[in-house]
Design a protein around this motif. Structure first.
Motif, PDB file in Angstrom:
ATOM      1  N   SER A   1      35.902  48.899  44.593  1.00  0.00           N
ATOM      2  CA  SER A   1      37.167  49.048  43.881  1.00  0.00           C
ATOM      3  C   SER A   1      38.144  47.971  44.330  1.00  0.00           C
ATOM      4  O   SER A   1      38.391  47.789  45.514  1.00  0.00           O
ATOM      5  N   TRP A   2      38.692  47.257  43.361  1.00  0.00           N
ATOM      6  CA  TRP A   2      39.689  46.221  43.621  1.00  0.00           C
ATOM      7  C   TRP A   2      41.008  46.596  42.941  1.00  0.00           C
ATOM      8  O   TRP A   2      41.031  46.900  41.746  1.00  0.00           O
ATOM      9  N   THR A   3      42.097  46.564  43.698  1.00  0.00           N
ATOM     10  CA  THR A   3      43.423  46.693  43.126  1.00  0.00           C
ATOM     11  C   THR A   3      44.079  45.322  43.157  1.00  0.00           C
ATOM     12  O   THR A   3      44.321  44.761  44.232  1.00  0.00           O
ATOM     13  N   LEU A   4      44.339  44.767  41.973  1.00  0.00           N
ATOM     14  CA  LEU A   4      44.869  43.403  41.837  1.00  0.00           C
ATOM     15  C   LEU A   4      46.223  43.486  41.154  1.00  0.00           C
ATOM     16  O   LEU A   4      46.335  44.045  40.063  1.00  0.00           O
ATOM     17  N   THR A   5      47.239  42.928  41.755  1.00  0.00           N
ATOM     18  CA  THR A   5      48.602  43.159  41.285  1.00  0.00           C
ATOM     19  C   THR A   5      49.243  41.971  40.585  1.00  0.00           C
ATOM     20  O   THR A   5      50.308  42.118  39.989  1.00  0.00           O
ATOM     21  N   THR A   6      48.631  40.793  40.620  1.00  0.00           N
ATOM     22  CA  THR A   6      49.216  39.624  39.973  1.00  0.00           C
ATOM     23  C   THR A   6      48.146  38.877  39.188  1.00  0.00           C
ATOM     24  O   THR A   6      46.945  39.034  39.426  1.00  0.00           O
ATOM     25  N   ALA A   7      48.596  38.029  38.268  1.00  0.00           N
ATOM     26  CA  ALA A   7      47.654  37.250  37.457  1.00  0.00           C
ATOM     27  C   ALA A   7      46.794  36.344  38.321  1.00  0.00           C
ATOM     28  O   ALA A   7      45.595  36.169  38.059  1.00  0.00           O
ATOM     29  N   SER A   8      47.365  35.775  39.367  1.00  0.00           N
ATOM     30  CA  SER A   8      46.602  34.836  40.190  1.00  0.00           C
ATOM     31  C   SER A   8      45.498  35.505  40.988  1.00  0.00           C
ATOM     32  O   SER A   8      44.589  34.836  41.487  1.00  0.00           O
ATOM     33  N   ASP A   9      45.549  36.845  41.120  1.00  0.00           N
ATOM     34  CA  ASP A   9      44.447  37.549  41.775  1.00  0.00           C
ATOM     35  C   ASP A   9      43.135  37.354  41.023  1.00  0.00           C
ATOM     36  O   ASP A   9      42.056  37.556  41.586  1.00  0.00           O
ATOM     37  N   GLY A  10      43.223  36.982  39.746  1.00  0.00           N
ATOM     38  CA  GLY A  10      42.010  36.713  38.980  1.00  0.00           C
ATOM     39  C   GLY A  10      41.216  35.529  39.507  1.00  0.00           C
ATOM     40  O   GLY A  10      40.059  35.339  39.129  1.00  0.00           O
ATOM     41  N   ASN A  11      41.817  34.728  40.366  1.00  0.00           N
ATOM     42  CA  ASN A  11      41.119  33.590  40.964  1.00  0.00           C
ATOM     43  C   ASN A  11      40.732  33.831  42.420  1.00  0.00           C
ATOM     44  O   ASN A  11      40.281  32.895  43.101  1.00  0.00           O
ATOM     45  N   ASN A  12      40.882  35.058  42.907  1.00  0.00           N
ATOM     46  CA  ASN A  12      40.469  35.408  44.262  1.00  0.00           C
ATOM     47  C   ASN A  12      38.951  35.234  44.383  1.00  0.00           C
ATOM     48  O   ASN A  12      38.183  35.815  43.624  1.00  0.00           O
ATOM     49  N   SER A  13      38.521  34.446  45.340  1.00  0.00           N
ATOM     50  CA  SER A  13      37.094  34.123  45.457  1.00  0.00           C
ATOM     51  C   SER A  13      36.258  35.344  45.786  1.00  0.00           C
ATOM     52  O   SER A  13      35.137  35.499  45.264  1.00  0.00           O
ATOM     53  N   GLN A  14      36.755  36.263  46.651  1.00  0.00           N
ATOM     54  CA  GLN A  14      35.979  37.452  46.979  1.00  0.00           C
ATOM     55  C   GLN A  14      35.874  38.393  45.784  1.00  0.00           C
ATOM     56  O   GLN A  14      34.816  38.992  45.542  1.00  0.00           O
ATOM     57  N   VAL A  15      36.955  38.513  45.015  1.00  0.00           N
ATOM     58  CA  VAL A  15      36.909  39.312  43.788  1.00  0.00           C
ATOM     59  C   VAL A  15      35.801  38.811  42.873  1.00  0.00           C
ATOM     60  O   VAL A  15      34.967  39.585  42.378  1.00  0.00           O
TER      61      VAL A  15
END
Length: 460
Positions: free
Chosen positions: A99-113
Protein backbone atom coordinates in the motif's frame (compact mmCIF):
# COMPACT_ATOMS: atom_id res chain seq x y z
CA UNK A 1 2.54 -12.97 7.50
CA UNK A 2 5.36 -10.43 7.20
CA UNK A 3 4.56 -6.73 7.49
CA UNK A 4 7.05 -4.09 6.39
CA UNK A 5 6.46 -0.37 6.92
CA UNK A 6 8.37 2.72 5.94
CA UNK A 7 8.25 6.31 4.73
CA UNK A 8 10.14 7.36 1.62
CA UNK A 9 10.80 10.85 0.32
CA UNK A 10 10.34 11.11 -3.43
CA UNK A 11 13.22 12.36 -5.51
CA UNK A 12 12.92 15.76 -7.14
CA UNK A 13 10.82 17.48 -4.47
CA UNK A 14 11.58 18.27 -0.86
CA UNK A 15 7.86 18.26 -0.10
CA UNK A 16 6.81 15.06 -1.84
CA UNK A 17 6.59 11.97 0.35
CA UNK A 18 5.15 8.49 0.01
CA UNK A 19 4.18 6.12 2.78
CA UNK A 20 4.76 2.45 2.02
CA UNK A 21 3.28 -0.51 3.92
CA UNK A 22 3.76 -4.04 2.61
CA UNK A 23 1.78 -7.07 3.75
CA UNK A 24 2.64 -10.67 2.96
CA UNK A 25 5.88 -11.90 1.45
CA UNK A 26 8.82 -9.51 1.26
CA UNK A 27 9.82 -11.08 -2.08
CA UNK A 28 7.92 -10.55 -5.34
CA UNK A 29 6.74 -13.47 -7.43
CA UNK A 30 9.00 -14.33 -10.35
CA UNK A 31 7.16 -15.68 -13.37
CA UNK A 32 7.62 -15.40 -17.14
CA UNK A 33 4.01 -15.00 -18.26
CA UNK A 34 0.59 -13.91 -17.07
CA UNK A 35 -2.88 -14.56 -18.51
CA UNK A 36 -4.64 -11.20 -18.23
CA UNK A 37 -5.33 -8.41 -18.49
CA UNK A 38 -8.29 -8.03 -16.16
CA UNK A 39 -9.87 -4.93 -14.66
CA UNK A 40 -12.25 -4.18 -11.79
CA UNK A 41 -14.50 -1.10 -11.69
CA UNK A 42 -16.09 -0.79 -8.22
CA UNK A 43 -19.05 1.35 -7.22
CA UNK A 44 -17.44 2.37 -3.93
CA UNK A 45 -13.98 2.34 -2.40
CA UNK A 46 -14.14 -1.15 -0.95
CA UNK A 47 -12.58 -4.25 -2.47
CA UNK A 48 -15.30 -6.48 -3.99
CA UNK A 49 -14.19 -10.03 -3.10
CA UNK A 50 -16.02 -11.63 -6.02
CA UNK A 51 -14.65 -9.48 -8.83
CA UNK A 52 -11.18 -9.23 -7.25
CA UNK A 53 -10.91 -12.99 -6.89
CA UNK A 54 -12.02 -13.43 -10.50
CA UNK A 55 -9.45 -10.88 -11.69
CA UNK A 56 -6.66 -12.56 -9.69
CA UNK A 57 -7.60 -15.98 -11.04
CA UNK A 58 -7.73 -14.70 -14.62
CA UNK A 59 -4.31 -13.06 -14.36
CA UNK A 60 -2.54 -16.02 -12.74
CA UNK A 61 -4.37 -18.57 -14.89
CA UNK A 62 -5.67 -20.29 -11.76
CA UNK A 63 -2.22 -21.31 -10.53
CA UNK A 64 0.47 -19.74 -8.40
CA UNK A 65 0.19 -16.34 -6.77
CA UNK A 66 0.73 -12.68 -7.63
CA UNK A 67 1.60 -9.32 -6.10
CA UNK A 68 -0.77 -6.36 -5.69
CA UNK A 69 -0.05 -2.66 -5.23
CA UNK A 70 -2.68 -0.30 -3.79
CA UNK A 71 -2.33 3.42 -4.56
CA UNK A 72 -4.07 6.04 -2.43
CA UNK A 73 -4.02 9.83 -2.45
CA UNK A 74 -4.56 10.12 1.30
CA UNK A 75 -4.30 7.92 4.38
CA UNK A 76 -7.43 6.48 6.04
CA UNK A 77 -8.73 8.72 8.83
CA UNK A 78 -9.70 5.80 11.08
CA UNK A 79 -9.30 2.07 11.41
CA UNK A 80 -6.64 0.11 9.58
CA UNK A 81 -3.91 1.96 7.70
CA UNK A 82 -4.25 -0.61 4.89
CA UNK A 83 -7.95 -1.50 4.46
CA UNK A 84 -7.63 -2.51 0.77
CA UNK A 85 -4.55 -4.68 1.37
CA UNK A 86 -6.24 -6.28 4.39
CA UNK A 87 -9.10 -7.38 2.11
CA UNK A 88 -6.80 -8.46 -0.72
CA UNK A 89 -4.59 -10.60 1.53
CA UNK A 90 -7.68 -12.58 2.59
CA UNK A 91 -8.17 -13.77 -1.00
CA UNK A 92 -6.55 -16.85 -2.56
CA UNK A 93 -3.63 -16.45 -4.94
CA UNK A 94 -2.06 -13.33 -3.38
CA UNK A 95 1.64 -13.31 -2.51
CA UNK A 96 1.85 -9.73 -1.22
CA UNK A 97 0.02 -6.41 -1.14
CA UNK A 98 1.92 -3.13 -0.94
CA UNK A 99 0.00 0.00 0.00
CA UNK A 100 1.32 3.40 -1.05
CA UNK A 101 -0.08 6.73 0.13
CA UNK A 102 1.08 9.43 -2.31
CA UNK A 103 0.14 13.02 -1.61
CA UNK A 104 1.62 15.05 -4.49
CA UNK A 105 1.89 14.79 -8.26
CA UNK A 106 5.66 14.39 -8.10
CA UNK A 107 5.25 11.21 -6.04
CA UNK A 108 4.41 9.60 -9.38
CA UNK A 109 8.14 9.70 -10.13
CA UNK A 110 9.23 8.04 -6.87
CA UNK A 111 11.61 5.27 -7.92
CA UNK A 112 10.52 2.83 -5.18
CA UNK A 113 6.85 3.37 -6.04
CA UNK A 114 7.51 2.55 -9.67
CA UNK A 115 9.66 -0.45 -8.85
CA UNK A 116 6.86 -1.88 -6.71
CA UNK A 117 4.26 -1.24 -9.42
CA UNK A 118 6.33 -2.81 -12.21
CA UNK A 119 6.99 -5.88 -10.06
CA UNK A 120 3.29 -6.28 -9.31
CA UNK A 121 0.56 -7.96 -11.37
CA UNK A 122 -2.39 -5.85 -10.23
CA UNK A 123 -2.64 -2.14 -9.37
CA UNK A 124 -5.65 -0.96 -7.37
CA UNK A 125 -6.52 2.74 -7.04
CA UNK A 126 -8.26 3.37 -3.74
CA UNK A 127 -11.24 5.63 -3.19
CA UNK A 128 -10.68 9.30 -2.47
CA UNK A 129 -9.97 12.11 -4.90
CA UNK A 130 -9.56 11.28 -8.58
CA UNK A 131 -8.08 14.73 -9.23
CA UNK A 132 -4.99 13.62 -7.30
CA UNK A 133 -4.77 10.52 -9.48
CA UNK A 134 -5.21 12.57 -12.66
CA UNK A 135 -2.20 14.64 -11.57
CA UNK A 136 -0.06 11.53 -12.12
CA UNK A 137 -0.71 11.74 -15.85
CA UNK A 138 2.64 12.02 -17.62
CA UNK A 139 4.66 10.74 -14.65
CA UNK A 140 6.57 7.47 -14.51
CA UNK A 141 3.66 6.01 -12.51
CA UNK A 142 1.36 6.17 -15.53
CA UNK A 143 3.84 4.23 -17.65
CA UNK A 144 4.46 1.72 -14.85
CA UNK A 145 0.76 0.91 -14.49
CA UNK A 146 0.48 0.50 -18.26
CA UNK A 147 3.42 -1.94 -18.15
CA UNK A 148 1.55 -4.10 -15.63
CA UNK A 149 -1.42 -4.38 -18.00
CA UNK A 150 0.85 -4.98 -21.00
CA UNK A 151 2.48 -8.01 -19.35
CA UNK A 152 -0.93 -9.57 -18.68
CA UNK A 153 -1.66 -8.13 -15.26
CA UNK A 154 -4.48 -5.78 -14.38
CA UNK A 155 -5.74 -2.52 -12.95
CA UNK A 156 -8.82 -1.40 -11.09
CA UNK A 157 -10.19 0.72 -8.35
CA UNK A 158 -13.11 1.87 -6.30
CA UNK A 159 -14.97 5.19 -6.36
CA UNK A 160 -12.23 7.68 -7.39
CA UNK A 161 -10.18 4.67 -8.49
CA UNK A 162 -13.00 3.62 -10.80
CA UNK A 163 -13.07 7.07 -12.41
CA UNK A 164 -9.35 7.06 -13.19
CA UNK A 165 -9.58 3.71 -14.98
CA UNK A 166 -11.77 5.04 -17.81
CA UNK A 167 -10.28 6.74 -20.88
CA UNK A 168 -12.39 9.87 -20.32
CA UNK A 169 -12.07 10.77 -16.64
CA UNK A 170 -14.48 13.05 -14.82
CA UNK A 171 -11.67 14.39 -12.64
CA UNK A 172 -13.70 16.63 -10.26
CA UNK A 173 -10.71 18.98 -10.02
CA UNK A 174 -13.04 21.99 -9.64
CA UNK A 175 -15.51 20.23 -7.36
CA UNK A 176 -18.17 17.53 -7.51
CA UNK A 177 -21.24 18.13 -9.67
CA UNK A 178 -24.76 16.83 -9.03
CA UNK A 179 -27.14 15.48 -11.66
CA UNK A 180 -29.40 18.52 -11.34
CA UNK A 181 -26.47 20.89 -11.88
CA UNK A 182 -25.10 18.93 -14.84
CA UNK A 183 -28.47 18.70 -16.61
CA UNK A 184 -29.11 22.41 -16.04
CA UNK A 185 -25.74 23.26 -17.60
CA UNK A 186 -23.53 20.52 -19.11
CA UNK A 187 -20.71 23.10 -19.14
CA UNK A 188 -20.99 23.79 -15.40
CA UNK A 189 -17.57 24.83 -14.04
CA UNK A 190 -17.50 21.70 -11.86
CA UNK A 191 -17.49 19.45 -14.94
CA UNK A 192 -13.87 18.94 -15.97
CA UNK A 193 -12.23 16.00 -17.68
CA UNK A 194 -8.82 14.38 -18.03
CA UNK A 195 -8.15 12.30 -21.14
CA UNK A 196 -5.13 10.49 -22.51
CA UNK A 197 -4.12 8.74 -19.29
CA UNK A 198 -5.28 5.11 -19.29
CA UNK A 199 -6.95 3.52 -22.33
CA UNK A 200 -7.51 -0.14 -21.56
CA UNK A 201 -8.20 -2.74 -24.28
CA UNK A 202 -11.79 -2.76 -25.61
CA UNK A 203 -12.79 0.08 -23.24
CA UNK A 204 -12.50 3.06 -25.59
CA UNK A 205 -15.03 5.90 -25.44
CA UNK A 206 -16.09 5.22 -21.84
CA UNK A 207 -16.64 7.57 -18.88
CA UNK A 208 -16.92 5.79 -15.52
CA UNK A 209 -19.06 6.92 -12.59
CA UNK A 210 -19.55 5.42 -9.12
CA UNK A 211 -21.99 5.49 -6.15
CA UNK A 212 -24.40 5.52 -9.05
CA UNK A 213 -27.95 4.85 -7.88
CA UNK A 214 -27.38 5.73 -4.23
CA UNK A 215 -26.32 9.27 -5.15
CA UNK A 216 -28.60 9.63 -8.21
CA UNK A 217 -25.82 10.13 -10.73
CA UNK A 218 -27.61 9.08 -13.92
CA UNK A 219 -28.31 12.69 -14.91
CA UNK A 220 -24.73 13.80 -14.60
CA UNK A 221 -23.52 10.75 -16.52
CA UNK A 222 -25.94 11.69 -19.31
CA UNK A 223 -24.36 15.16 -19.31
CA UNK A 224 -20.84 13.66 -19.34
CA UNK A 225 -21.77 11.53 -22.36
CA UNK A 226 -23.20 14.54 -24.20
CA UNK A 227 -20.09 16.57 -23.43
CA UNK A 228 -17.75 13.81 -24.57
CA UNK A 229 -19.53 13.65 -27.93
CA UNK A 230 -19.91 17.40 -28.36
CA UNK A 231 -16.28 18.11 -27.42
CA UNK A 232 -14.88 15.31 -29.59
CA UNK A 233 -13.34 13.43 -26.65
CA UNK A 234 -14.44 10.11 -28.15
CA UNK A 235 -14.43 8.80 -31.71
CA UNK A 236 -17.23 8.11 -34.20
CA UNK A 237 -19.64 10.48 -32.45
CA UNK A 238 -20.45 8.00 -29.66
CA UNK A 239 -19.74 7.76 -25.94
CA UNK A 240 -20.58 5.24 -23.24
CA UNK A 241 -21.21 6.14 -19.60
CA UNK A 242 -20.62 3.26 -17.18
CA UNK A 243 -22.21 3.76 -13.76
CA UNK A 244 -21.58 1.22 -10.99
CA UNK A 245 -23.67 1.12 -7.83
CA UNK A 246 -22.23 0.89 -4.33
CA UNK A 247 -21.37 -2.67 -3.30
CA UNK A 248 -21.09 -3.68 -6.96
CA UNK A 249 -18.19 -4.20 -9.33
CA UNK A 250 -17.72 -4.75 -13.04
CA UNK A 251 -15.01 -7.23 -13.99
CA UNK A 252 -13.67 -6.54 -17.49
CA UNK A 253 -11.79 -9.52 -18.93
CA UNK A 254 -9.16 -9.67 -21.66
CA UNK A 255 -11.83 -10.30 -24.29
CA UNK A 256 -13.72 -7.13 -23.42
CA UNK A 257 -16.60 -8.83 -21.61
CA UNK A 258 -17.75 -7.10 -18.42
CA UNK A 259 -19.51 -9.18 -15.75
CA UNK A 260 -21.38 -7.61 -12.85
CA UNK A 261 -20.63 -8.69 -9.29
CA UNK A 262 -23.10 -7.21 -6.84
CA UNK A 263 -26.37 -5.35 -7.23
CA UNK A 264 -26.43 -3.29 -10.42
CA UNK A 265 -24.63 -1.21 -13.00
CA UNK A 266 -25.71 0.82 -16.02
CA UNK A 267 -24.32 1.43 -19.50
CA UNK A 268 -25.50 4.74 -20.98
CA UNK A 269 -24.89 5.04 -24.73
CA UNK A 270 -25.09 8.30 -26.62
CA UNK A 271 -24.74 7.68 -30.35
CA UNK A 272 -25.40 11.10 -31.86
CA UNK A 273 -24.75 14.78 -31.29
CA UNK A 274 -26.83 16.43 -28.54
CA UNK A 275 -29.60 18.69 -29.76
CA UNK A 276 -28.43 21.29 -27.23
CA UNK A 277 -25.24 21.23 -25.18
CA UNK A 278 -24.24 24.83 -24.67
CA UNK A 279 -22.66 26.67 -21.77
CA UNK A 280 -25.29 28.21 -19.55
CA UNK A 281 -28.17 26.32 -21.19
CA UNK A 282 -30.00 23.15 -20.08
CA UNK A 283 -29.16 19.92 -21.86
CA UNK A 284 -31.36 18.48 -24.61
CA UNK A 285 -30.39 15.05 -25.88
CA UNK A 286 -32.88 12.61 -27.37
CA UNK A 287 -32.68 8.85 -27.30
CA UNK A 288 -30.05 7.81 -24.79
CA UNK A 289 -29.75 4.02 -24.92
CA UNK A 290 -29.50 2.54 -21.43
CA UNK A 291 -28.60 -1.01 -20.43
CA UNK A 292 -29.32 -2.09 -16.86
CA UNK A 293 -27.11 -4.91 -15.60
CA UNK A 294 -28.18 -7.12 -12.72
CA UNK A 295 -26.12 -9.69 -10.76
CA UNK A 296 -24.10 -11.91 -13.09
CA UNK A 297 -25.20 -10.11 -16.26
CA UNK A 298 -22.65 -9.12 -18.89
CA UNK A 299 -21.91 -6.42 -21.44
CA UNK A 300 -19.56 -7.01 -24.37
CA UNK A 301 -17.34 -3.94 -24.80
CA UNK A 302 -15.39 -5.56 -27.64
CA UNK A 303 -18.52 -6.19 -29.72
CA UNK A 304 -20.82 -3.54 -28.32
CA UNK A 305 -24.48 -4.48 -28.74
CA UNK A 306 -26.95 -2.41 -30.70
CA UNK A 307 -29.95 -4.01 -29.00
CA UNK A 308 -31.28 -4.59 -25.50
CA UNK A 309 -31.39 -0.95 -24.39
CA UNK A 310 -34.30 1.09 -23.15
CA UNK A 311 -34.55 4.69 -24.33
CA UNK A 312 -34.60 7.90 -22.34
CA UNK A 313 -34.42 11.53 -23.47
CA UNK A 314 -33.49 14.80 -21.82
CA UNK A 315 -35.39 17.92 -22.88
CA UNK A 316 -34.42 21.32 -21.47
CA UNK A 317 -32.62 19.63 -18.59
CA UNK A 318 -35.47 17.26 -17.66
CA UNK A 319 -35.32 13.47 -18.09
CA UNK A 320 -38.54 12.21 -19.65
CA UNK A 321 -39.14 9.36 -17.17
CA UNK A 322 -37.38 7.17 -14.60
CA UNK A 323 -33.90 6.62 -16.09
CA UNK A 324 -33.06 3.68 -13.82
CA UNK A 325 -35.73 1.38 -15.21
CA UNK A 326 -37.27 0.63 -18.59
CA UNK A 327 -38.34 -1.99 -21.10
CA UNK A 328 -35.47 -2.90 -23.43
CA UNK A 329 -35.95 -3.03 -27.17
CA UNK A 330 -35.65 -6.61 -28.38
CA UNK A 331 -35.87 -6.48 -32.20
CA UNK A 332 -33.14 -4.09 -33.18
CA UNK A 333 -29.91 -4.42 -35.08
CA UNK A 334 -29.56 -8.21 -34.70
CA UNK A 335 -29.87 -11.01 -37.27
CA UNK A 336 -33.55 -11.50 -37.90
CA UNK A 337 -34.33 -8.18 -36.22
CA UNK A 338 -37.04 -5.81 -37.28
CA UNK A 339 -36.80 -4.15 -40.70
CA UNK A 340 -39.84 -1.97 -40.03
CA UNK A 341 -40.85 0.67 -37.55
CA UNK A 342 -44.27 2.18 -36.98
CA UNK A 343 -44.41 5.71 -35.61
CA UNK A 344 -45.37 6.26 -31.99
CA UNK A 345 -46.84 9.65 -31.13
CA UNK A 346 -45.75 12.11 -29.99
CA UNK A 347 -42.90 12.15 -32.50
CA UNK A 348 -43.44 15.71 -33.71
CA UNK A 349 -39.95 17.01 -32.88
CA UNK A 350 -36.39 15.79 -33.15
CA UNK A 351 -36.30 15.41 -29.37
CA UNK A 352 -39.24 12.96 -29.52
CA UNK A 353 -38.26 11.25 -32.78
CA UNK A 354 -38.85 7.54 -33.16
CA UNK A 355 -35.52 5.73 -32.98
CA UNK A 356 -34.82 3.97 -36.28
CA UNK A 357 -31.04 3.73 -35.78
CA UNK A 358 -31.10 0.00 -35.17
CA UNK A 359 -33.56 -1.26 -37.81
CA UNK A 360 -32.18 -3.58 -40.44
CA UNK A 361 -31.94 -2.34 -44.03
CA UNK A 362 -33.80 -2.11 -46.30
CA UNK A 363 -36.14 -0.61 -43.69
CA UNK A 364 -39.76 0.53 -43.75
CA UNK A 365 -41.11 3.44 -41.71
CA UNK A 366 -44.86 3.72 -41.46
CA UNK A 367 -47.32 6.18 -39.97
CA UNK A 368 -50.14 8.59 -40.70
CA UNK A 369 -50.63 12.33 -41.07
CA UNK A 370 -53.15 12.54 -38.23
CA UNK A 371 -53.78 16.25 -38.70
CA UNK A 372 -53.05 18.99 -41.19
CA UNK A 373 -50.24 20.15 -38.87
CA UNK A 374 -48.72 16.73 -38.20
CA UNK A 375 -44.97 16.11 -38.42
CA UNK A 376 -43.37 12.69 -37.98
CA UNK A 377 -39.66 12.40 -37.14
CA UNK A 378 -37.47 9.29 -37.33
CA UNK A 379 -33.86 9.23 -36.14
CA UNK A 380 -31.33 7.32 -38.28
CA UNK A 381 -27.55 6.93 -38.38
CA UNK A 382 -25.15 6.92 -41.32
CA UNK A 383 -21.47 6.04 -41.44
CA UNK A 384 -18.73 7.31 -43.75
CA UNK A 385 -19.58 7.24 -47.48
CA UNK A 386 -22.99 5.59 -46.97
CA UNK A 387 -25.55 6.50 -49.63
CA UNK A 388 -29.15 6.78 -48.40
CA UNK A 389 -32.32 6.63 -50.47
CA UNK A 390 -35.75 7.36 -48.96
CA UNK A 391 -38.87 6.59 -51.01
CA UNK A 392 -42.25 7.46 -49.44
CA UNK A 393 -45.48 6.03 -50.85
CA UNK A 394 -48.34 8.33 -49.79
CA UNK A 395 -52.09 7.58 -49.75
CA UNK A 396 -54.56 9.73 -51.65
CA UNK A 397 -55.93 11.18 -48.40
CA UNK A 398 -53.19 13.82 -48.00
CA UNK A 399 -50.16 15.58 -49.41
CA UNK A 400 -46.97 15.41 -47.34
CA UNK A 401 -43.39 16.60 -47.90
CA UNK A 402 -40.20 14.71 -47.12
CA UNK A 403 -37.08 16.20 -45.49
CA UNK A 404 -33.68 14.92 -44.35
CA UNK A 405 -32.22 16.94 -41.45
CA UNK A 406 -28.83 16.91 -39.78
CA UNK A 407 -28.46 16.49 -36.01
CA UNK A 408 -28.89 20.21 -35.49
CA UNK A 409 -32.15 20.36 -37.48
CA UNK A 410 -30.83 21.94 -40.68
CA UNK A 411 -32.37 20.67 -43.94
CA UNK A 412 -29.86 18.74 -46.05
CA UNK A 413 -32.22 17.75 -48.85
CA UNK A 414 -35.97 17.49 -49.44
CA UNK A 415 -38.72 16.25 -51.72
CA UNK A 416 -41.85 18.45 -52.09
CA UNK A 417 -43.96 17.07 -54.93
CA UNK A 418 -47.41 18.67 -55.12
CA UNK A 419 -50.73 16.84 -54.94
CA UNK A 420 -52.52 14.45 -52.63
CA UNK A 421 -51.04 10.95 -52.98
CA UNK A 422 -47.89 12.25 -54.72
CA UNK A 423 -44.94 10.09 -53.67
CA UNK A 424 -41.71 11.65 -52.36
CA UNK A 425 -38.10 10.51 -52.90
CA UNK A 426 -34.73 11.87 -51.76
CA UNK A 427 -31.12 10.71 -51.74
CA UNK A 428 -28.10 11.69 -49.66
CA UNK A 429 -24.46 10.58 -49.32
CA UNK A 430 -22.64 10.83 -45.99
CA UNK A 431 -19.22 12.49 -46.05
CA UNK A 432 -16.11 10.31 -45.80
CA UNK A 433 -15.49 10.57 -42.05
CA UNK A 434 -17.06 9.06 -38.95
CA UNK A 435 -20.73 8.42 -38.29
CA UNK A 436 -23.53 10.87 -37.59
CA UNK A 437 -27.19 11.12 -36.66
CA UNK A 438 -29.83 12.34 -39.13
CA UNK A 439 -33.61 12.77 -39.06
CA UNK A 440 -36.16 11.73 -41.66
CA UNK A 441 -39.12 14.10 -41.38
CA UNK A 442 -42.48 13.73 -43.09
CA UNK A 443 -44.56 16.91 -42.80
CA UNK A 444 -48.24 17.34 -43.64
CA UNK A 445 -48.74 19.91 -46.40
CA UNK A 446 -52.46 19.57 -47.00
CA UNK A 447 -55.12 17.17 -45.84
CA UNK A 448 -54.88 14.41 -43.24
CA UNK A 449 -56.35 11.02 -42.52
CA UNK A 450 -55.95 7.51 -41.12
CA UNK A 451 -54.52 5.80 -44.26
CA UNK A 452 -50.85 4.97 -43.68
CA UNK A 453 -47.79 6.09 -45.60
CA UNK A 454 -44.76 3.83 -46.03
CA UNK A 455 -41.23 5.18 -46.42
CA UNK A 456 -38.64 2.65 -47.61
CA UNK A 457 -35.02 3.34 -46.66
CA UNK A 458 -32.09 1.73 -48.43
CA UNK A 459 -28.33 2.12 -47.98
CA UNK A 460 -25.42 1.33 -50.24
Amino acid sequence: MLTLTGTLTSTGSAEAAGTRIRLGSSSDVSRTSWQGPAFTMNGDGKINPGSMTAAIDAIRGGTGSLDVVVLAGSAPTSGSATPECDAVMALPGVNSCTSWTLTTASDGNNSQVNTDIRNAEFVYFAGGDQCRYAAWKGTALETSVESVVAKGGGSGGGSAGTHINSPVVYDACQGSVTSAEALADPYDSYITFTTGMFDWPHYAGVINDSHFTARDRMGRTMAFVARAIKDGRTSDGKAWGVGVEEGSSLLLDKNGRATLYGKEAFVVLGDHQPEQATAGQPLTFSGYKIRHLGPGETYDFKNRPTCGYYLRSVTAGVIDSNPYSGTPQTTCGIPGGSASLTESEPNDTRATADDATAVTYPASLTGTMASAADRDYFRISLTANEHLTVQCALPDAYDADLYLLDSGGSTLTRSVNNGAGADETLTFTKAASGSATYYVELEAYSGSGTPAYTCTLTKN
